[in-house]
Scaffold this active site. Structure first.
Site, PDB file in Angstrom:
ATOM      1  N   ARG A   1       0.856  -1.182   0.000  1.00  0.00           N
ATOM      2  CA  ARG A   1       0.000   0.000   0.000  1.00  0.00           C
ATOM      3  C   ARG A   1       0.893   1.233   0.000  1.00  0.00           C
ATOM      4  NH1 ARG A   1      -3.046   3.177   4.713  1.00  0.00           N
ATOM      5  NH2 ARG A   1      -3.913   4.754   3.328  1.00  0.00           N
TER       6      ARG A   1
ATOM      7  N   HIS B   1      -2.830  11.005   0.462  1.00  0.00           N
ATOM      8  CA  HIS B   1      -2.368  10.824   1.840  1.00  0.00           C
ATOM      9  C   HIS B   1      -1.780  12.168   2.301  1.00  0.00           C
ATOM     10  CE1 HIS B   1      -1.186   7.495   4.860  1.00  0.00           C
ATOM     11  NE2 HIS B   1      -0.868   8.634   5.450  1.00  0.00           N
TER      12      HIS B   1
ATOM     13  N   ASN C   1      -6.844   8.888   2.635  1.00  0.00           N
ATOM     14  CA  ASN C   1      -6.384   8.333   3.895  1.00  0.00           C
ATOM     15  C   ASN C   1      -6.811   9.231   5.054  1.00  0.00           C
ATOM     16  OD1 ASN C   1      -4.646   6.454   5.530  1.00  0.00           O
ATOM     17  ND2 ASN C   1      -3.771   8.433   6.111  1.00  0.00           N
ATOM     18  N   GLU C   2      -7.616   8.676   5.939  1.00  0.00           N
ATOM     19  CA  GLU C   2      -7.965   9.328   7.197  1.00  0.00           C
ATOM     20  C   GLU C   2      -8.428  10.775   7.060  1.00  0.00           C
ATOM     21  OE1 GLU C   2      -4.867   8.908  10.082  1.00  0.00           O
ATOM     22  OE2 GLU C   2      -4.966   6.733  10.063  1.00  0.00           O
TER      23      GLU C   2
ATOM     24  N   ASN D   1      -7.917   1.874   9.450  1.00  0.00           N
ATOM     25  CA  ASN D   1      -6.650   2.111  10.141  1.00  0.00           C
ATOM     26  C   ASN D   1      -6.929   2.054  11.637  1.00  0.00           C
ATOM     27  OD1 ASN D   1      -5.764   2.682   7.590  1.00  0.00           O
ATOM     28  ND2 ASN D   1      -5.246   4.818   7.962  1.00  0.00           N
TER      29      ASN D   1
ATOM     30  N   TYR E   1      -5.101   1.519  15.564  1.00  0.00           N
ATOM     31  CA  TYR E   1      -3.877   1.433  16.368  1.00  0.00           C
ATOM     32  C   TYR E   1      -4.132   1.233  17.853  1.00  0.00           C
ATOM     33  CZ  TYR E   1      -1.233   3.363  12.379  1.00  0.00           C
ATOM     34  OH  TYR E   1      -0.651   3.572  11.157  1.00  0.00           O
TER      35      TYR E   1
ATOM     36  N   GLU F   1      -4.034  -0.015   7.920  1.00  0.00           N
ATOM     37  CA  GLU F   1      -2.903   0.352   8.783  1.00  0.00           C
ATOM     38  C   GLU F   1      -3.093  -0.249  10.168  1.00  0.00           C
ATOM     39  OE1 GLU F   1      -1.878   4.533   9.188  1.00  0.00           O
ATOM     40  OE2 GLU F   1      -2.157   4.872   7.051  1.00  0.00           O
TER      41      GLU F   1
END
Ligand code: GBE
Length: 511
Positions: free
Chosen positions: A113, A158, A202-203, A344, A346, A413
């Site tokens: 990615r 991104h 992304n995000e 994503n 974490y 992620e």
């Protein structure tokens, strides 16, 4: 040995070139679960690694590339970055793409990615000028991946917006959605023959909230206003690109378009009703903000956001809600605009209600109205926001399954920051425990997850934290002109997982 049979619907998703690389299938008819040996079934599950253009490429002004908002930001305000660094060179992947692919070969991952830098492809931001060197760079990377039988999962955005477009207001300007469609069309035309799996953004939570509502680039610092405008236009842009791809490029239904959204698990601080309600409000503000318009059957913003922001805007004497409204046509266009969800994930937070105090100055935090904390016993990483809480992963995936009717998910992620050093036993334990949690979510709970991407392949420029936080399976020596890469212990561990599809006996990796 216990067995669980899970029945799921059928749809097929590919990462990479159909026929050559990994074939990902939505659902398995029968999934067997063997707690003695945790395997991700039958190789239809794919393992990958992730990076992003600004964080690794360097070559910030090479051969026709123009300035991005992160170039402008780090050059004009180095003091705003923790170690006063920038990503002018970063890991020099602009010159080392082949080497990076060789690292992936040693890992045995099935896909990579990476993100494409908008100002490297379209230096003016617009599609009236295509930078041939940018096209060459990504063509070479794609050729190299193909030659090594590694699939490509490509992020269009991104966070590195061309500065020229920021000068027009960036994502707060509604016209940006049209320019993003133009950019996306260039990508589909140029790389779409080889790239079949795309992520638009992304995000958006991070770049809208921290970038336009806070102090990350471009530094809008207008929370409760600019962040909502940004999100609104990003959602419109996402829907438009999805529809454009399906109409213009995907007649044979071979390609897949999704979006990567980030979600820390929001755990109620106590079993009280108030804490449970606060946790659900937080999930809707953090994740539902973007997921509800796209993935829910109703579409549009989550009702709780609409209610709270409308009411608080009125109390602050605004003539209209600070949360913009979609037209009926936009709601329909955005609703269902996905082939898969990129997640994503974490970490985890504890949630309880906030003070209820509303200041006159608008803010997303007041609008959300919760207080986020952590359990001090949760193991720390090298990032203040990231505690190690593996069970939160399973809860997140189950919440997504239950809230959005079990969408096809690719984990885009997951990873942890640690100190410099090759013997990263903590990272091995982080990956192992999070993968166990993921395994339970798939094989015990029936969550439809078909891929896992580790963040990150190698240490890289960690935005506001500069080079001070290291997320890599490979360590990068920033003092060497070669930006030498060296495998950490976690790289050996992850290679075992990626090559066998199974988690090795935990004892092998306990240090
Ligand atoms: C991802 O975001 C990004 O996609 C990736 O580019 C990045 O390298 C990776 O995380 C590792 O960070 O004051 O320290 O609490 C916290 C993960 C800012 C979600 C950090 C923004 C986590 C959202 C600010 N958070 N990020 S503070």
């Amino acid at each position: 040995m216990s067995r669980y049979a899970v029945l799921l619907s059928l749809a097929v998703i590919w990462i990479g070139n159909p026929g050559e690389l990994v074939r990902l299938q939505k659902g398995e008819n029968i999934i067997s679960y063997n707690p003695a040996q945790l395997c991700f079934s039958n190789r239809s599950f794919a393992f990958g690694v992730a990076t992003a253009a600004y964080q690794i490429e360097g070559g910030w002004n090479a051969s026709g590339k123009s300035e991005s908002i992160w170039d402008r930001y780090t050059h004009t305000h180095p003091e705003w970055v923790y170690d006063h660094e920038n990503a002018d060179v970063a890991t020099d992947s602009y010159h080392k793409a082949k080497e990076d692919v060789q690292l992936m070969r040693t890992l045995g991952v099935q896909f990579y990615r990476f993100s494409i830098s908008w100002p490297r492809i379209l230096p003016e931001g617009f599609n009236n000028k295509i930078n041939e060197d940018g096209v060459r760079y990504y063509n070479e990377l794609l050729d190299e991946l193909e030659g090594n039988k590694i699939g490509a999962l490509v992020t269009m955005y991104h966070w590195d917006l061309p500065q020229s477009l920021q000068d027009l207001g960036g994502w707060t300007n509604p016209i940006m959605a049209d320019y993003f469609v133009d950019y996306a069309r260039v990508l589909f035309q140029t790389f779409g023959d080889r790239v079949k799996t795309w992520l638009t953004f992304n995000e958006p939570l991070t770049f809208c909230h921290d970038g336009y509502g806070g102090g990350d680039a471009p530094g809008g610092r207008a929370s409760g206003l600019e962040d909502y405008m940004c999100a609104h236009n990003v959602l419109r842009a996402h829907g438009m690109v999805y529809r454009m791809y399906k109409e213009e490029f995907d007649k044979d239904r071979q390609g897949y378009v999704g979006i990567s959204l980030d979600m820390p698990w929001m755990e109620p601080a106590s079993p009280s009703a108030a804490d449970k309600t606060a946790a659900e409000t937080a999930r809707q503000f953090l994740f539902g903000w973007f997921a509800h318009p796209i993935f829910s059957t109703q579409g549009d913003y989550p009702p709780i956001m609409r209610q709270r922001i409308d009411a608080i805007s009125r109390r602050q004497k605004f003539a209209r809600s600070r949360l913009p409204s979609f037209t009926e046509a936009e709601i329909i266009n955005i609703r269902g605009s996905y082939d898969f969800l990129g997640l994503n994930h974490y970490t985890t937070n504890l949630v309880k209600p906030g003070t209820g105090k509303i200041s006159l100055k608008p803010s997303y935090d007041d609008d959300m109205g919760v207080k986020l904390t952590v359990n001090p016993k949760w193991p720390k990483s090298n990032s203040t926001w990231l505690r190690v809480v593996p069970w939160g992963f399973r809860k997140t995936l189950n919440w997504i399954k239950n809230t959005y009717n079990n969408p096809l998910v690719v984990v885009t992620e997951n990873g942890v920051s640690l100190e410099k050093g090759l013997d990263d036993a903590k990272r091995v334990n982080y990956i192992d425990s999070y993968l166990r949690s993921l395994h339970a979510a798939i094989y015990k709970d029936g969550c439809d997850v078909v891929g896992y991407t580790h963040w990150s392949l190698l240490d890289n420029f960690e935005w506001m934290r500069g080079f001070s936080e290291r997320f890599g399976l490979f360590e990068v020596d920033y003092r060497s002109p070669d930006r030498t890469r060296t495998a950490r212990r976690s790289a050996h561990y992850y290679a075992t997982v990626a090559k066998t599809g199974c988690l090795p006996d935990k004892h092998d990796y306990k240090y």
